[in-house]
Design a protein around this motif. Structure first.
Motif, PDB file in Angstrom:
ATOM      1  N   VAL A 293      35.441 -11.177  99.762  1.00 61.08           N
ATOM      2  CA  VAL A 293      36.038 -11.246 101.238  1.00 61.08           C
ATOM      3  C   VAL A 293      35.938 -10.653 102.157  1.00 61.08           C
ATOM      4  O   VAL A 293      35.317 -10.189 102.771  1.00 61.08           O
ATOM      5  N   VAL A 294      35.719  -9.050 101.429  1.00 63.14           N
ATOM      6  CA  VAL A 294      35.710  -7.769 101.557  1.00 63.14           C
ATOM      7  C   VAL A 294      34.283  -6.986 101.675  1.00 63.14           C
ATOM      8  O   VAL A 294      33.688  -7.061 103.396  1.00 63.14           O
TER       9      VAL A 294
ATOM     10  N   MET B 135      29.388  -9.263 108.238  1.00 55.56           N
ATOM     11  CA  MET B 135      29.696 -10.244 109.088  1.00 55.56           C
ATOM     12  C   MET B 135      29.511  -9.254 110.640  1.00 55.56           C
ATOM     13  O   MET B 135      29.085  -9.768 111.772  1.00 55.56           O
ATOM     14  N   VAL B 136      30.128  -8.081 110.242  1.00 51.81           N
ATOM     15  CA  VAL B 136      29.609  -6.894 111.229  1.00 51.81           C
ATOM     16  C   VAL B 136      27.686  -6.042 112.030  1.00 51.81           C
ATOM     17  O   VAL B 136      27.074  -7.105 110.853  1.00 51.81           O
TER      18      VAL B 136
ATOM     19  N   SER C   8      23.228  -1.307 108.846  1.00 51.15           N
ATOM     20  CA  SER C   8      24.607  -0.459 107.827  1.00 51.15           C
ATOM     21  C   SER C   8      25.176  -0.718 106.644  1.00 51.15           C
ATOM     22  O   SER C   8      24.663  -1.039 106.241  1.00 51.15           O
ATOM     23  N   LEU C   9      25.607  -1.558 107.873  1.00 54.32           N
ATOM     24  CA  LEU C   9      26.998  -2.224 106.888  1.00 54.32           C
ATOM     25  C   LEU C   9      26.578  -3.286 106.234  1.00 54.32           C
ATOM     26  O   LEU C   9      26.815  -3.838 105.367  1.00 54.32           O
ATOM     27  N   GLN C  10      25.599  -4.476 106.769  1.00 58.61           N
ATOM     28  CA  GLN C  10      24.927  -5.570 106.620  1.00 58.61           C
ATOM     29  C   GLN C  10      23.811  -5.363 105.113  1.00 58.61           C
ATOM     30  O   GLN C  10      24.183  -5.844 103.716  1.00 58.61           O
TER      31      GLN C  10
END
Length: 208
Positions: free
Chosen positions: A126-127, A133-134, A138-140
């Motif tokens: 889930v995290v 999805m952001v 960098s987060l992906q």
């Protein structure tokens, strides 16, 4: 002296009276003896316990197809209720076939007594999904890296659990069939501890 002659009619009447009196006495004696109305003629009266058992079996026997089907549904429902209770309490008598036996019980306890990385797969998934999805590059990238790390850790941990469990089973139950016990334990590691069925019977850190 002159002998007295007894008339033949008097003799026959006396015999008839005696036979009638004897028959009347026998009838009175028979009437005093109680007989179960359900007992067949010519057979002794059954005991009270036997009669109650016969009446109970007759009462419990379904007489129609509808009653028989209802009885089967009730039996299935009671069996399912016993099985659900056994899954919560660990009662071996009513567990499903796949969960029965000392080998399967030890496999469950072996898994439940330790932390397994696979049991945290769903929360981590889930995290990672939220991070992916952001709309930030960098987060992906971090989410993708986390996917790889989590999968690798689960594989390594599962291999270690399988090897240790095989050794323990071979030592404890050398004569019992152990087919399917390791995959059974690994599938249990994928479930969160509070959602596992049968319910865990050992605490973490408590060796089985």
């Amino acid at each position: 002296m002159r002998a007295h002659r007894v008339p033949l009619g008097f003799v026959f009447r006396s015999r008839a009276k005696e036979e009638k009196a004897t028959a009347d006495k026998a009838g009175v004696t028979d009437s005093k003896q109680t007989r179960d109305p359900q007992a067949p003629k010519g057979r002794p009266t059954p005991k009270r316990s036997e009669a109650q058992t016969q009446r109970r079996s007759v009462a419990n026997t379904p007489t129609t197809r509808k009653e028989a089907s209802k009885r089967q549904r009730d039996d299935r429902r009671s069996a399912m209720e016993r099985q659900r209770a056994a899954l919560a309490s660990g009662d071996e008598r009513y567990l499903p076939a796949r969960d029965k036996g000392p080998v399967r019980k030890f496999a469950r306890d072996f898994v439940d007594s330790r932390f397994c990385i696979a049991e945290f797969f769903l929360p981590l998934a889930v995290v990672i999904l939220v991070l992916s999805m952001v709309q930030v590059g960098s987060l992906q990238n971090i989410a993708l890296l986390l996917w790889l790390v989590v999968i690798l850790m689960i594989v390594v941990d599962s291999v270690g659990i399988a090897i240790r469990l095989k050794k323990q089973l071979a030592t404890r139950y050398p004569d019992l069939p152990k087919k399917g016990a390791v995959p059974y334990a690994l599938m249990r590691t994928l479930q969160m501890r509070r959602l596992r069925l049968p319910k865990p019977q050992v605490k973490r850190g408590e060796r089985p």
